[in-house]
Write a protein that holds these residues in place. Structure first.
Motif, PDB file in Angstrom:
ATOM      1  N   ARG A 232       5.912  13.145 -14.295  1.00 49.39           N
ATOM      2  CA  ARG A 232       5.613  13.830 -15.379  1.00 49.39           C
ATOM      3  C   ARG A 232       5.190  15.100 -15.673  1.00 49.39           C
ATOM      4  O   ARG A 232       5.479  15.263 -16.603  1.00 49.39           O
ATOM      5  CB  ARG A 232       3.791  12.976 -15.429  1.00 49.39           C
ATOM      6  CG  ARG A 232       2.968  13.224 -16.240  1.00 49.39           C
ATOM      7  CD  ARG A 232       1.802  12.214 -16.375  1.00 49.39           C
ATOM      8  NE  ARG A 232       2.172  10.776 -16.045  1.00 49.39           N
ATOM      9  CZ  ARG A 232       0.910  10.275 -15.606  1.00 49.39           C
ATOM     10  NH1 ARG A 232      -0.285  10.559 -15.788  1.00 49.39           N
ATOM     11  NH2 ARG A 232       1.099   8.888 -15.678  1.00 49.39           N
TER      12      ARG A 232
ATOM     13  N   GLU B 206       5.234   9.377  -9.536  1.00 50.05           N
ATOM     14  CA  GLU B 206       4.729   9.696 -11.315  1.00 50.05           C
ATOM     15  C   GLU B 206       4.337  10.920 -11.540  1.00 50.05           C
ATOM     16  O   GLU B 206       4.815  11.064 -12.847  1.00 50.05           O
ATOM     17  CB  GLU B 206       4.599   8.229 -11.273  1.00 50.05           C
ATOM     18  CG  GLU B 206       4.654   6.838 -11.906  1.00 50.05           C
ATOM     19  CD  GLU B 206       4.094   5.822 -12.040  1.00 50.05           C
ATOM     20  OE1 GLU B 206       3.001   5.930 -12.249  1.00 50.05           O
ATOM     21  OE2 GLU B 206       4.773   4.236 -11.973  1.00 50.05           O
ATOM     22  N   LEU B 207       3.431  11.075 -10.756  1.00 50.43           N
ATOM     23  CA  LEU B 207       2.533  12.434 -10.499  1.00 50.43           C
ATOM     24  C   LEU B 207       3.951  13.543 -11.188  1.00 50.43           C
ATOM     25  O   LEU B 207       3.801  14.741 -11.466  1.00 50.43           O
ATOM     26  CB  LEU B 207       1.322  12.510 -10.019  1.00 50.43           C
ATOM     27  CG  LEU B 207       0.440  12.192 -10.232  1.00 50.43           C
ATOM     28  CD1 LEU B 207      -0.404  12.197  -8.845  1.00 50.43           C
ATOM     29  CD2 LEU B 207      -0.085  12.128 -11.307  1.00 50.43           C
TER      30      LEU B 207
ATOM     31  N   ARG C 278       5.062   5.600  -4.955  1.00 51.35           N
ATOM     32  CA  ARG C 278       5.519   5.058  -7.086  1.00 51.35           C
ATOM     33  C   ARG C 278       4.254   6.191  -7.639  1.00 51.35           C
ATOM     34  O   ARG C 278       4.386   6.733  -8.474  1.00 51.35           O
ATOM     35  CB  ARG C 278       5.049   3.966  -6.936  1.00 51.35           C
ATOM     36  CG  ARG C 278       5.243   3.994  -8.541  1.00 51.35           C
ATOM     37  CD  ARG C 278       5.698   2.358  -9.032  1.00 51.35           C
ATOM     38  NE  ARG C 278       4.047   1.360  -8.522  1.00 51.35           N
ATOM     39  CZ  ARG C 278       3.396   0.373  -9.187  1.00 51.35           C
ATOM     40  NH1 ARG C 278       4.589  -0.175  -9.686  1.00 51.35           N
ATOM     41  NH2 ARG C 278       2.655   0.426  -9.025  1.00 51.35           N
ATOM     42  N   THR C 279       3.147   6.254  -6.946  1.00 48.92           N
ATOM     43  CA  THR C 279       2.244   7.464  -8.041  1.00 48.92           C
ATOM     44  C   THR C 279       1.895   8.648  -7.494  1.00 48.92           C
ATOM     45  O   THR C 279       2.027   9.572  -8.208  1.00 48.92           O
ATOM     46  CB  THR C 279       0.845   6.878  -6.994  1.00 48.92           C
ATOM     47  OG1 THR C 279       0.102   5.530  -7.387  1.00 48.92           O
ATOM     48  CG2 THR C 279      -0.725   7.465  -8.366  1.00 48.92           C
ATOM     49  N   ASN C 280       2.282   8.545  -6.914  1.00 48.17           N
ATOM     50  CA  ASN C 280       2.345  10.272  -6.394  1.00 48.17           C
ATOM     51  C   ASN C 280       3.909  10.544  -6.969  1.00 48.17           C
ATOM     52  O   ASN C 280       4.174  11.882  -7.397  1.00 48.17           O
ATOM     53  CB  ASN C 280       2.897  10.469  -5.016  1.00 48.17           C
ATOM     54  CG  ASN C 280       1.472  10.727  -4.184  1.00 48.17           C
ATOM     55  OD1 ASN C 280       0.643  10.379  -4.724  1.00 48.17           O
ATOM     56  ND2 ASN C 280       1.666  10.157  -3.217  1.00 48.17           N
TER      57      ASN C 280
ATOM     58  N   THR D 239       0.704  -1.266   0.062  1.00 42.03           N
ATOM     59  CA  THR D 239      -0.407  -0.135  -0.246  1.00 42.03           C
ATOM     60  C   THR D 239       0.420   1.194   0.206  1.00 42.03           C
ATOM     61  O   THR D 239       0.877   1.686  -0.560  1.00 42.03           O
ATOM     62  CB  THR D 239      -0.965   0.144   1.035  1.00 42.03           C
ATOM     63  OG1 THR D 239      -1.939  -1.013   0.684  1.00 42.03           O
ATOM     64  CG2 THR D 239      -1.506   1.213   0.870  1.00 42.03           C
TER      65      THR D 239
ATOM     66  N   THR E 154       2.730   1.637  -3.227  1.00 41.43           N
ATOM     67  CA  THR E 154       1.698   2.021  -4.267  1.00 41.43           C
ATOM     68  C   THR E 154       1.118   3.231  -4.206  1.00 41.43           C
ATOM     69  O   THR E 154       1.834   4.577  -5.316  1.00 41.43           O
ATOM     70  CB  THR E 154       0.611   1.224  -4.612  1.00 41.43           C
ATOM     71  OG1 THR E 154       0.688  -0.840  -4.364  1.00 41.43           O
ATOM     72  CG2 THR E 154      -0.097   1.243  -5.680  1.00 41.43           C
ATOM     73  N   SER E 155       0.841   4.005  -3.363  1.00 46.59           N
ATOM     74  CA  SER E 155       1.246   5.039  -2.930  1.00 46.59           C
ATOM     75  C   SER E 155       1.783   6.268  -3.680  1.00 46.59           C
ATOM     76  O   SER E 155       2.184   6.979  -4.088  1.00 46.59           O
ATOM     77  CB  SER E 155       0.494   5.870  -1.992  1.00 46.59           C
ATOM     78  OG  SER E 155       0.400   6.845  -1.290  1.00 46.59           O
TER      79      SER E 155
END
Length: 473
Positions: A277, A273-274, A269-271, A263, A266-267
């Protein structure tokens, strides 16, 4: 001596046992056979000597033999059947029947003839080489033969020692055969006993080899009886059960740790990646959103660091102590933990009443345990709520006014990675209370959670007291 021992150790265990049994029986049989032979020989010798002592030669025979030897008579009386009889004077002169083999005269026989000894009993050889047992006695107190002088003649009565040697030889052969049969039988019986007695050991060996080959810890050995082999089998079964349980717990720990790490990773990595990007496309993220992303990244990193620290703490064996035990003040540790709790819940009211109490524990581990208890109270307390902390007679209690713990969840609160359904949305790994229980148990204490009257939960830590150290000067 060393080489035979090495060769013996090189043999299989059952062969060694069979050899040892056969050797022990051989020694015992040899000792019994030797004792039997010696006792029998002694008894036969005694019987022969008694027979010679009790044999009194007829006076007429002695007179006739004496006169025959002197040449005054040419007629011999009838022989003394079964015995050899000869007369000996003080000069060692021998008088014996013509067809009889002359016995060797010893100094003991002459001593009897001249009156220095009443009798003599000894073994000697005849002229033909026959071994004889001789009993010589004096005629001083008897009527001397015709023409003899009292006290100067001795009578030697002899019987062949073959009367004793032949039965002893026969007995020796019988004992040798019986002993050989006994040793061979003992060796065979020892081999059979060794095979029967070591069958459970063979089963144990096969089980160990099976575990080493397949890593199958479910195998069990049937246990029969209460002897040493049964104890060994029972111990092996207990060991494999413990290893299987340990492996299951390890697998469960890895699975739970992977689930808990997924968990935040994942969170995170998502942040990230944002943010990446945004930098790659040149499209800026609004400042408020960017600050929220950075705050979330920091929170997830903090959670990961906390989880990894908890896993390191739990990775040590249960029997291993985290550090040297020291006499520390539980009130001082609780006071330091309270300072950290106030920083994490600044909106909460935390009241403390701490009575000095000294315990023997590892300071850092004990402080972490108290901090975890206070963190739980801060986490589940409502905004603006209060927490009461009290230390009395070695019992530290922390009471919060949160939603409490359902009765069906209380048995599981100290399990690793266990989290109640109401706590799954809150930060944490589910390892805090497990670490608390382990630390307190290592210090010889107890910990429990129970519902409080009204609302909330009471966490209680009880530790045995230790002598207070004198202050350093």
């Amino acid at each position: 001596m060393t080489r035979p021992l090495k060769q013996l150790r090189a043999l299989p265990l059952r062969s060694r046992l069979a050899l040892l049994v056969a050797a022990a029986v051989a020694v015992a049989v040899a000792a019994v056979a030797a004792a039997c032979w010696v006792v029998t020989k002694t008894q036969l010798d005694r019987q022969l000597d008694n027979s010679l002592r009790s044999s009194q030669v007829d006076e007429r025979y002695l007179s006739g033999l004496y006169n025959y030897c002197r040449g005054t008579s040419s007629v011999l009386p009838p022989s003394f059947t079964g015995y050899t009889v000869q007369l000996v004077d003080s000069r060692g002169t021998v008088c014996i029947e013509p067809n009889a083999s002359v016995l060797s005269v010893s100094s003991a026989d002459i001593a009897v003839a001249d009156g220095r000894k009443p009798y003599a009993l000894h073994s000697t050889k005849a002229e033909d080489g026959t071994r004889m047992r001789v009993y010589t006695y004096s005629l001083r107190r008897a009527t001397p033969p015709s023409g003899g002088t009292s006290g100067q003649i001795a009578v030697s009565i002899a019987r062949p020692l073959s009367e004793v040697d032949k039965p002893l030889s026969t007995l020796a052969w019988v004992l040798l055969v019986v002993s050989g049969i006994g040793v061979i039988g003992a060796g065979a019986a020892g081999l059979w006993i060794a095979r029967s007695g070591l069958r459970p050991v063979d089963e144990l060996t096969e089980a160990v080899e099976h575990v080493a080959r397949t890593e199958d810890l479910t195998i069990r050995i049937p246990v029969e009886g209460e002897d040493e082999i049964a104890r060994l089998s029972r111990s092996f079964n207990t060991m494999t059960a413990s290893l299987a349980s340990s492996r299951d717990r390890q697998a469960q720990l890895i699975a739970d740790a992977g689930h808990e790490l997924r968990t935040p990773l994942t969170s995170l990595r998502t942040n990230i990646e944002l943010l990446a990007r945004s930098d790659a496309t040149g499209r800026a993220i609004p400042p408020d959103d960017r600050r929220a992303l950075m705050t979330s990244v920091k929170a997830q990193m903090t959670e990961l660091a906390s989880l990894i620290g908890d896993l390191q703490e739990l990775s040590r064996p249960d029997a291993a102590s985290p550090g040297p035990l020291q006499v520390v003040g539980l009130h001082d540790i609780a006071d330091a933990a309270l300072e950290r709790a106030r920083l994490r819940g600044p909106e909460l009211t935390i009241r403390a009443d701490l009575t000095p109490w000294y315990v023997r524990a590892e300071p850092a581990a004990l402080e972490r345990a108290v901090v975890n208890i206070l963190d739980n109270a801060v986490k589940f307390s409502p905004p603006g709520g209060s927490i009461e902390v009290e230390l009395r007679n070695g019992e530290l209690t922390v009471r919060d006014h949160g939603p409490g713990i359902p009765a069906e969840d209380l048995p599981h609160v100290f399990e690793r990675f266990w989290r109640s359904p109401s706590a799954r949305q809150l930060p944490g790994s589910g390892l805090g209370l497990s670490i608390v229980a382990r630390t307190i148990q290592q210090a010889g204490g107890e910990v429990d959670l129970r519902p409080a009257e009204g609302d909330g939960t009471i966490a209680s830590i009880r530790l045995p007291g230790a002598p207070q150290l004198p202050p350093e000067h």
